[in-house]
Scaffold this motif. Sequence first.
Motif, PDB file in Angstrom:
ATOM      1  N   GLY A   1       0.068   8.671   0.862  1.00  0.00           N
ATOM      2  CA  GLY A   1      -1.307   9.222   0.595  1.00  0.00           C
ATOM      3  C   GLY A   1      -1.182  10.766   0.518  1.00  0.00           C
ATOM      4  O   GLY A   1      -1.620  11.401  -0.498  1.00  0.00           O
ATOM      5  N   ILE A   2      -0.624  11.416   1.596  1.00  0.00           N
ATOM      6  CA  ILE A   2      -0.358  12.852   1.407  1.00  0.00           C
ATOM      7  C   ILE A   2       0.648  13.397   0.471  1.00  0.00           C
ATOM      8  O   ILE A   2       0.484  14.549  -0.083  1.00  0.00           O
ATOM      9  CB  ILE A   2      -0.179  13.148   3.100  1.00  0.00           C
ATOM     10  CG1 ILE A   2      -1.194  12.979   3.877  1.00  0.00           C
ATOM     11  CG2 ILE A   2       0.382  14.727   3.031  1.00  0.00           C
ATOM     12  CD1 ILE A   2      -0.903  13.321   5.397  1.00  0.00           C
TER      13      ILE A   2
ATOM     14  N   ALA B   1       0.868  -1.112  -0.092  1.00  0.00           N
ATOM     15  CA  ALA B   1      -0.034  -0.028   0.177  1.00  0.00           C
ATOM     16  C   ALA B   1       0.754   1.088   0.122  1.00  0.00           C
ATOM     17  O   ALA B   1       0.829   2.059  -0.859  1.00  0.00           O
ATOM     18  CB  ALA B   1      -0.888   0.023   1.242  1.00  0.00           C
ATOM     19  N   PRO B   2       1.644   1.450   0.773  1.00  0.00           N
ATOM     20  CA  PRO B   2       2.460   2.543   0.806  1.00  0.00           C
ATOM     21  C   PRO B   2       3.558   2.733  -0.267  1.00  0.00           C
ATOM     22  O   PRO B   2       3.800   3.913  -0.744  1.00  0.00           O
ATOM     23  CB  PRO B   2       3.305   2.675   2.321  1.00  0.00           C
ATOM     24  CG  PRO B   2       3.323   1.345   2.632  1.00  0.00           C
ATOM     25  CD  PRO B   2       2.286   0.612   2.048  1.00  0.00           C
ATOM     26  N   ILE B   3       3.917   1.706  -0.793  1.00  0.00           N
ATOM     27  CA  ILE B   3       4.746   1.649  -2.043  1.00  0.00           C
ATOM     28  C   ILE B   3       4.063   2.080  -3.194  1.00  0.00           C
ATOM     29  O   ILE B   3       4.713   2.858  -4.094  1.00  0.00           O
ATOM     30  CB  ILE B   3       5.253   0.081  -2.164  1.00  0.00           C
ATOM     31  CG1 ILE B   3       6.247  -0.236  -0.849  1.00  0.00           C
ATOM     32  CG2 ILE B   3       5.980   0.017  -3.544  1.00  0.00           C
ATOM     33  CD1 ILE B   3       6.802  -1.903  -0.919  1.00  0.00           C
ATOM     34  N   VAL B   4       3.194   1.507  -3.446  1.00  0.00           N
ATOM     35  CA  VAL B   4       1.929   1.893  -4.603  1.00  0.00           C
ATOM     36  C   VAL B   4       1.809   3.333  -4.633  1.00  0.00           C
ATOM     37  O   VAL B   4       1.773   4.028  -5.589  1.00  0.00           O
ATOM     38  CB  VAL B   4       0.785   1.020  -4.691  1.00  0.00           C
ATOM     39  CG1 VAL B   4      -0.069   1.732  -5.782  1.00  0.00           C
ATOM     40  CG2 VAL B   4       1.183  -0.423  -5.198  1.00  0.00           C
ATOM     41  N   LEU B   5       1.417   3.947  -3.313  1.00  0.00           N
ATOM     42  CA  LEU B   5       1.197   5.251  -3.174  1.00  0.00           C
ATOM     43  C   LEU B   5       2.333   6.183  -3.569  1.00  0.00           C
ATOM     44  O   LEU B   5       2.428   7.243  -4.127  1.00  0.00           O
ATOM     45  CB  LEU B   5       0.436   5.676  -1.761  1.00  0.00           C
ATOM     46  CG  LEU B   5      -0.924   5.158  -1.788  1.00  0.00           C
ATOM     47  CD1 LEU B   5      -1.498   5.162  -0.254  1.00  0.00           C
ATOM     48  CD2 LEU B   5      -1.980   5.740  -2.671  1.00  0.00           C
ATOM     49  N   ALA B   6       3.392   5.823  -2.864  1.00  0.00           N
ATOM     50  CA  ALA B   6       4.842   6.530  -3.249  1.00  0.00           C
ATOM     51  C   ALA B   6       5.161   6.663  -4.608  1.00  0.00           C
ATOM     52  O   ALA B   6       5.574   7.662  -5.282  1.00  0.00           O
ATOM     53  CB  ALA B   6       5.851   5.793  -2.340  1.00  0.00           C
TER      54      ALA B   6
ATOM     55  N   VAL C   1      -8.791   9.832  -4.683  1.00  0.00           N
ATOM     56  CA  VAL C   1      -8.675   8.389  -4.344  1.00  0.00           C
ATOM     57  C   VAL C   1      -7.556   8.395  -3.089  1.00  0.00           C
ATOM     58  O   VAL C   1      -7.706   7.511  -2.285  1.00  0.00           O
ATOM     59  CB  VAL C   1      -8.040   7.344  -5.467  1.00  0.00           C
ATOM     60  CG1 VAL C   1      -7.571   5.960  -4.905  1.00  0.00           C
ATOM     61  CG2 VAL C   1      -9.185   7.336  -6.488  1.00  0.00           C
ATOM     62  N   ALA C   2      -6.478   8.768  -3.186  1.00  0.00           N
ATOM     63  CA  ALA C   2      -5.486   9.051  -2.308  1.00  0.00           C
ATOM     64  C   ALA C   2      -5.965   9.765  -0.996  1.00  0.00           C
ATOM     65  O   ALA C   2      -5.585   9.042   0.130  1.00  0.00           O
ATOM     66  CB  ALA C   2      -4.180   9.844  -2.640  1.00  0.00           C
ATOM     67  N   ALA C   3      -7.024  10.335  -1.165  1.00  0.00           N
ATOM     68  CA  ALA C   3      -7.527  11.122   0.316  1.00  0.00           C
ATOM     69  C   ALA C   3      -8.337   9.961   1.152  1.00  0.00           C
ATOM     70  O   ALA C   3      -8.276   9.624   2.285  1.00  0.00           O
ATOM     71  CB  ALA C   3      -8.333  11.959  -0.152  1.00  0.00           C
TER      72      ALA C   3
END
Length: 161
Positions: free
Chosen positions: A131-132, A40-45, A93-95
Amino acid sequence: MKQLRLGLLAGLLVGAGVLSWGAARLWDSLGTLPSVPLAAPIVLAVIAVVLLATALSIRARLRAQRERRPGAKGVEPLMAARALVFGQASALVAALVAGMYGGTGIFLLGFLDIPPRRDQAIYAGAAVLAGIGVIAAALFLERVCRLPEDGDEDRNSAQAA
């Protein structure tokens, strides 16, 4: 195209966080809470990096075009519009996703003495930060792609004279 509002994004993040926190409490009382994936954090990054690279590329091309550098490639309006839509959709979507992982992470803070739950809380916190980052990159991209207002051109030409 309408500009993203920071209040809307913050409202989505907080609303999703509250719902996720409540759902995590309910789910944990009924059984086992689903895990927060490491991806999850990897994809968002990765999405944040793509948005930032796109914004920097468009900004450099616009600057080169504005300065009338020889061989400067302009920005196609359709490409800029597609990038802007991708950025706005990614921010929305990130929010939601950051709020979801934020609510789950807040719930998991009560169980930091259990190693697997502590790892899940760390993954959730990293997903919120990523996400932020997506939201920040999307807002920057939106600022880069913004067209000058009608009054801005008049003021710039008046100042140049």
